[in-house]
Design an enzyme around this catalytic site. Structure first.
Site, PDB file in Angstrom:
ATOM      1  N   LYS A  62      37.634  -0.985  -1.062  1.00 29.75           N
ATOM      2  CA  LYS A  62      36.748  -1.523  -1.397  1.00 29.75           C
ATOM      3  C   LYS A  62      37.090  -3.214  -0.962  1.00 29.75           C
ATOM      4  O   LYS A  62      38.068  -3.345  -0.772  1.00 29.75           O
ATOM      5  CB  LYS A  62      36.231  -1.820  -2.825  1.00 29.75           C
ATOM      6  N   PHE A 103      24.495  -2.647 -14.210  1.00 34.13           N
ATOM      7  CA  PHE A 103      25.715  -3.283 -13.427  1.00 34.13           C
ATOM      8  C   PHE A 103      25.115  -2.919 -12.047  1.00 34.13           C
ATOM      9  O   PHE A 103      25.951  -3.359 -10.826  1.00 34.13           O
ATOM     10  CB  PHE A 103      27.111  -2.567 -13.501  1.00 34.13           C
ATOM     11  N   ARG A 146      44.011   2.457  -9.380  1.00 34.29           N
ATOM     12  CA  ARG A 146      43.008   1.433  -9.789  1.00 34.29           C
ATOM     13  C   ARG A 146      43.900   0.458 -10.524  1.00 34.29           C
ATOM     14  O   ARG A 146      43.245  -0.534 -10.831  1.00 34.29           O
ATOM     15  CB  ARG A 146      41.812   2.123 -10.572  1.00 34.29           C
ATOM     16  N   ASN A 167      37.174  -2.310  -9.107  1.00 34.69           N
ATOM     17  CA  ASN A 167      38.194  -1.421  -9.453  1.00 34.69           C
ATOM     18  C   ASN A 167      38.974  -1.043  -8.446  1.00 34.69           C
ATOM     19  O   ASN A 167      39.908  -0.008  -8.175  1.00 34.69           O
ATOM     20  CB  ASN A 167      37.704  -0.053 -10.106  1.00 34.69           C
ATOM     21  N   HIS A 201      37.276   3.934  -4.482  1.00 38.92           N
ATOM     22  CA  HIS A 201      35.931   4.833  -4.794  1.00 38.92           C
ATOM     23  C   HIS A 201      36.548   6.154  -4.336  1.00 38.92           C
ATOM     24  O   HIS A 201      37.498   6.365  -3.356  1.00 38.92           O
ATOM     25  CB  HIS A 201      34.819   4.410  -4.074  1.00 38.92           C
TER      26      HIS A 201
END
Length: 212
Positions: A20, A66, A114, A124, A127
């Site tokens: 990410k 979220f 994570r 986190n 993915h």
């Protein structure tokens, strides 16, 4: 009576992994862990998604509290998408990732990715696909040019050939006859690559050089 044992087989799965935006600078370090954990990285791409593309990717999360923060976070910068392969890739990758909440991961799975690279439940770090079916969908989203098994056969294969292959090949051969190049095989190969009807068209795709 002698039992006939089946020949041993190796079943290789594929799963999608995303590094990410907030941990892209740890790309090489994370890839090293992935490779040392027995995975092959068979496809890799660095790209930046728009908020709309993130909404489509996380469509199953739509409506949750979220969701706006998730799409904003995932579109905040470039990310790295990888197709990982190994036996039971989906479950092994989920195990290597650890719990989705990085705070809980640090308590219960301190050596998970994570726990090491994540910040909280939303940010986190990485993915992973939840199932084989979601892996297929997510790989097609990030790598639209990838052919996933099963490869079409029978009528489906004939329909695909008639719809995509034959018209493109006919146009290429017609252009070849008009051009009359010195090296017709290389010319036709280059033409087919350039005019591939399945050529990926992801927006905001960036290269390593542009990012640097």
């Amino acid at each position: 009576m002698q039992m006939l044992m089946p020949k041993p087989q190796i079943f290789v799965e594929r799963t999608l992994a995303l590094i990410k935006p907030d941990v892209v600078d740890k790309e090489e370090e994370i890839e090293d862990i992935i490779l040392r954990s027995g995975f092959l990285i068979i496809q890799k791409r660095k790209l930046q998604l728009s908020p709309e593309q993130c909404s489509n990717f996380y469509a199953d999360q739509y409506g949750k509290v979220f969701f706006p923060n998730l799409t904003a976070y995932m579109s905040s910068g470039p990310l790295v998408a990888m197709v990982l392969a190994r036996h039971c890739a989906v479950s092994y990758w989920k195990e290597l990732l650890g719990p989705s909440n990085s705070i809980r991961a640090r308590r219960t799975h301190p050596h998970s990715l994570r726990a090491i690279y994540g910040t909280d439940d939303l940010r986190n770090g990485l993915h992973g696909s939840l199932s084989i079916s979601s892996a297929e969908r997510e790989i097609r989203f990030m790598f639209p040019e990838v052919i996933l098994e099963p490869i079409p056969a029978g009528q489906r294969a004939r329909d695909y050939l008639n719809l995509y292959v034959k018209p493109t090949l006919l146009a290429g051969l017609t252009a070849l006859c008009k051009e009359k190049p010195a090296d017709p095989m290389t010319w036709l190969a280059d033409w087919l690559v350039e005019h591939n009807p399945n050529k990926p068209k992801l927006q905001h795709q960036i290269t390593e050089e542009e990012h640097q």
